[in-house]
Design an enzyme around this catalytic site. Structure first.
Site, short mmCIF file in Angstrom:
data_model
loop_
_atom_site.label_atom_id
_atom_site.label_comp_id
_atom_site.label_asym_id
_atom_site.label_seq_id
_atom_site.Cartn_x
_atom_site.Cartn_y
_atom_site.Cartn_z
N ARG A 1 5.71 -0.14 -5.70
CA ARG A 1 5.53 -0.92 -4.36
C ARG A 1 4.43 -2.16 -4.43
O ARG A 1 4.77 -3.03 -3.79
CB ARG A 1 4.91 0.02 -3.30
N LYS B 1 6.45 -4.64 -4.02
CA LYS B 1 7.86 -4.22 -3.98
C LYS B 1 8.38 -4.24 -2.74
O LYS B 1 9.64 -4.67 -2.13
CB LYS B 1 8.28 -3.10 -4.76
N GLU C 1 17.60 -18.79 -5.61
CA GLU C 1 16.90 -17.44 -6.04
C GLU C 1 16.41 -17.73 -7.61
O GLU C 1 15.64 -17.04 -8.05
CB GLU C 1 18.39 -16.47 -6.03
N LYS D 1 12.97 -16.42 -9.21
CA LYS D 1 12.78 -15.38 -10.11
C LYS D 1 11.83 -15.91 -11.05
O LYS D 1 10.89 -15.21 -11.63
CB LYS D 1 14.31 -15.24 -10.67
N GLU E 1 8.18 -16.28 -9.68
CA GLU E 1 7.18 -14.86 -9.27
C GLU E 1 7.10 -14.17 -10.68
O GLU E 1 6.21 -13.16 -10.99
CB GLU E 1 8.05 -13.81 -8.34
N TRP F 1 -2.80 -2.74 -1.46
CA TRP F 1 -2.60 -4.11 -1.73
C TRP F 1 -3.20 -4.92 -0.70
O TRP F 1 -3.23 -4.88 0.36
CB TRP F 1 -1.12 -4.32 -1.47
N CYS G 1 0.84 -1.23 0.00
CA CYS G 1 0.12 0.21 0.00
C CYS G 1 0.77 1.34 -0.08
O CYS G 1 1.89 1.20 0.73
CB CYS G 1 -0.81 0.16 1.28
N HIS H 1 17.94 -37.71 -2.00
CA HIS H 1 17.31 -37.94 -0.62
C HIS H 1 15.83 -37.79 -0.89
O HIS H 1 15.24 -37.72 0.00
CB HIS H 1 17.86 -37.28 0.39
N ASN I 1 -2.28 1.82 5.70
CA ASN I 1 -1.25 1.02 5.10
C ASN I 1 -1.04 0.26 6.52
O ASN I 1 -0.65 0.60 7.74
CB ASN I 1 -0.15 1.68 4.79
N GLY I 2 -1.21 -1.12 6.28
CA GLY I 2 -0.73 -1.93 7.52
C GLY I 2 -1.82 -3.01 7.94
O GLY I 2 -2.78 -3.05 6.95
O1 M6R Z 1 13.20 -4.89 0.27
P1 M6R Z 1 13.59 -6.38 0.87
O2 M6R Z 1 15.01 -6.56 0.25
O3 M6R Z 1 13.59 -6.53 2.26
O4 M6R Z 1 12.57 -7.34 0.09
C1 M6R Z 1 12.61 -8.45 0.45
C2 M6R Z 1 11.73 -9.50 -0.39
O5 M6R Z 1 10.50 -9.13 -0.33
C3 M6R Z 1 12.08 -9.54 -1.79
O6 M6R Z 1 13.49 -9.74 -2.19
C4 M6R Z 1 11.31 -10.41 -2.78
O7 M6R Z 1 11.43 -11.67 -2.61
C5 M6R Z 1 11.56 -10.01 -4.27
N1 M6R Z 1 10.40 -9.96 -4.85
C6 M6R Z 1 12.33 -11.14 -5.02
O8 M6R Z 1 12.60 -10.81 -6.05
#
Ligand code: M6R
Length: 606
Positions: free
Chosen positions: A27, A601, A479, A483, A486, A74, A2, A502, A99-100
């Site tokens: 965001r 974000k 990672e 990627k 998402e 959001w 938000c 395993h 927000n929250g």
């Molecule tokens: O701003 P931050 O690094 O604290 O964010 C952490 C995660 O929310 C962030 O890395 C998220 O996993 C990304 N979407 C990954 O691409």
């Protein structure tokens, strides 16, 4: 997540509010709205989906007024509908944005409904509008109303409220969610972050937890939770170019992938002392005292922490534990073995990471914030800041922030190792020299776009994919899987190659894409054997490796190579093709690359 913006005392403020909301678009949100205050009461517009829908509505029915608030939502409580979008108006007298999460909203709502308040949304936030309405109807002043409402709510929040009887006044408050007040010449502004305000003013007040403020065109009066007036410093934020543009690229993510040589070079400069050697925010004597490190982070930042654990333990012989931030404080961790906590966060606002860092600080650990956004909450609250200098990262998927984090962390690991006497200055300088080569090496790895395009094309039809890596490449495998998930919504998992036998090897079937990360080093032979086991069961092996290691896996179906590099730094270089593969797959699938569904974000709820 938000976003909140607000303006007090600026003619025709709705366009300014909309412009500021655009700066918060990155965001992540799923609906938006603006309320302005006119002599006839509130003007309200809300829309589901992108800000363009709100802007179209405002073109049809413009919102007049010189004070107003805007919001990008959001969804947490209640679906993505216009009714649930903010701002919420109660009794035609009070408008709020939030927000929250208001954790006690169920009980509050029941009390308010019993008192005759009619709700029009499913959100937790709407209770705020009714609480303010109740307080004002009881004859309270804005200060009294703010103190009263804050004493009744629990949870993390940033909020703004307006009342029709106070056309040039706004109440704002925060607890754990970010909120900044911008001071202009004849107008004041509020925003979830300084980026929303950067085109309006550079003079910013950051509220502390449980502060509230009464904002008027001529400035803001800040009060602590007891309602006592307090002075909060006016900070001059760095000049900004305003809305960051795509610079000719199709997506912010594509641009940010290409910005990595600069992001790494600038971050390395921030980790280099006046004498040209690697430096950290801690003096050498204090570094030498570190006997255990807790890493706190979420998502991609957590994977950066996991890579750093290999580096710090191997080079400095200092024990490291990597904690998923959202789990850390709730499992009541034993902290005695650690003297230092590093909170890693691109945004510096992830609430999970902030709360974990606070917990570590309260337990007596020295806290270091490794953040990309200067002035963010983690940057302000950490004992020390270790900055990444990746520049604004707008794409939801973290790319340049990750490699910048890795750059800072290998520099930290090396300086720590030298301070602890675990390596000599010659070895330190040797690693430093390798790190300095990273920008140009990453630049060369970026040339793999065309090589990866046909692989991405094939991947678009996959229902699932596995990423495998061993040793320091294991976190990069996770990672990579994150990627792909998402961005392209293809199910993917990252595994330690040696762990496949395993259990996960049962997943292998004919043609399953296995993205294999391989680099020269101690475990290369064993990692190659693990890939052989997957290939023998029908997996389609997509090998991402250094030029010198490619021949080790002569059974790979597809091969992408990067230049040869010191095994220590392979995670940085092999990340580049991994990012490009996810980007191109998503691009070809036609997903919303910069703002993937359901994601934000800056994740400011727990
Ligand atoms: O701003 P931050 O690094 O604290 O964010 C952490 C995660 O929310 C962030 O890395 C998220 O996993 C990304 N979407 C990954 O691409």
């Amino acid at each position: 997540m938000c976003g909140i913006v607000g303006v007090v005392g600026l003619a025709d403020c709705s366009e300014t509010i909309l412009d500021s909301l655009k700066r918060l678009e990155y965001r992540g949100y799923d609906s938006s709205g603006i309320v302005t205050q006119t002599k006839d009461g509130f003007g309200l517009q809300r829309a589901v989906g992108k800000l363009k829908n709100l802007s179209d509505l405002m073109r049809e029915s413009p919102l007049a007024g010189q004070s107003g608030i805007g919001h990008t939502r959001w969804a947490t409580h209640g679906g993505v509908t216009e009714q649930n979008a903010h701002p919420h108006v109660a009794g035609d007298k009070v408008a709020i944005v939030h927000n929250g999460i208001i954790e006690n909203h169920v009980a509050l709502r029941a009390t308010l409904e019993a008192a005759g308040h009619l709700f029009s949304s499913e959100t937790d936030s709407e209770v705020l509008a009714h609480l303010f309405l109740q307080a004002f109807d009881e004859g309270m002043t804005p200060e009294q109303a703010a103190a009263s409402v804050l004493s009744r709510i629990e949870g993390a929040f940033a909020l703004a409220a307006m009342h029709v009887d106070y056309p040039d006044m706004m109440i704002v408050a925060r607890n754990a969610s970010p909120l900044a007040i911008g001071l202009g010449e004849n107008a004041s502004f509020i925003g979830s972050d300084a980026m929303a305000l950067s085109h309006l003013t550079r003079d910013v007040i950051y509220l502390k937890d449980n502060d509230f403020a009464i904002v008027r065109p001529e400035g803001a009066e800040v009060f602590d939770s007891a309602g006592t007036p307090v002075n909060r410093e006016v900070v001059i934020v760095a000049a900004s170019q305003g809305v960051v543009d795509k610079g000719g690229y199709r997506h912010f993510m594509e641009k940010e992938i290409h910005e990595q040589p600069d992001a790494i070079a600038h971050t390395l400069a921030a980790m280099t002392g006046a004498d040209g050697t690697l430096s950290t925010p801690l003096p050498r004597e204090e570094l030498a005292q570190i006997d255990g490190i807790v890493m706190l982070a979420a998502g991609t930042s957590h994977y950066a922490a996991m890579v750093a654990r290999y580096w710090i333990e191997a080079l400095a012989r200092v024990p490291v534990t990597c904690e998923i931030a959202s789990e850390y404080r709730y499992r009541k961790p034993v902290t005695g073995a650690f003297s230092c906590a590093i909170a890693i966060s691109q945004s510096g606002e992830s609430l999970d990471t902030l709360m974990a860092m606070r917990h570590a600080g309260e337990a007596g650990l020295k806290t270091i914030g490794l953040v990309n956004v200067p002035g963010s909450t983690i940057a302000r609250e950490a004992d020390l800041v270790m900055p990444t200098r990746a520049g604004p990262e707008i794409g939801v998927a973290s790319t340049k922030a990750f490699t910048a984090q890795l750059t800072a962390l290998i520099s930290f690991a090396t300086a720590l190792a030298e301070a602890k006497g675990a390596i000599d200055t010659a070895r330190r300088d040797e690693i430093h020299a390798q790190i300095q080569k990273l920008p140009s090496m990453v630049g060369r790895a970026l040339a793999s776009f065309d090589e990866i395009r046909p692989i991405a094309h094939e991947l678009t039809t996959a229902r699932s994919a596995l990423y495998l890596g061993r040793d320091v490449l294991f976190p990069v495998a996770m990672e990579g899987a994150l990627k792909l998930k998402e961005l392209s919504y293809i199910h993917a998992e990252g595994f330690a190659s040696g762990e496949m036998k395993h259990g996960p090897i049962a997943l292998i079937e004919e043609g399953l894409p296995v993205i294999a990360l391989l680099a020269a080093g101690e475990v290369m032979g064993k990692a190659a054997s693990n890939l052989q086991e997957a290939s023998a069961r029908g997996a389609s092996i997509i090998l991402i490796t250094e030029e010198r290691a490619a021949a080790t896996v002569d059974f790979a179906d597809r091969v992408v190579t990067v230049p040869n590099i010191d095994p220590l730094l392979a995670p940085v270089l092999l990340t580049i093709p991994v990012q490009i593969l996810a980007y191109l797959t998503a691009f070809e699938k036609g997903t919303d690359v910069d703002q993937p569904r359901n994601l934000a974000k800056s994740v400011t709820v727990e």
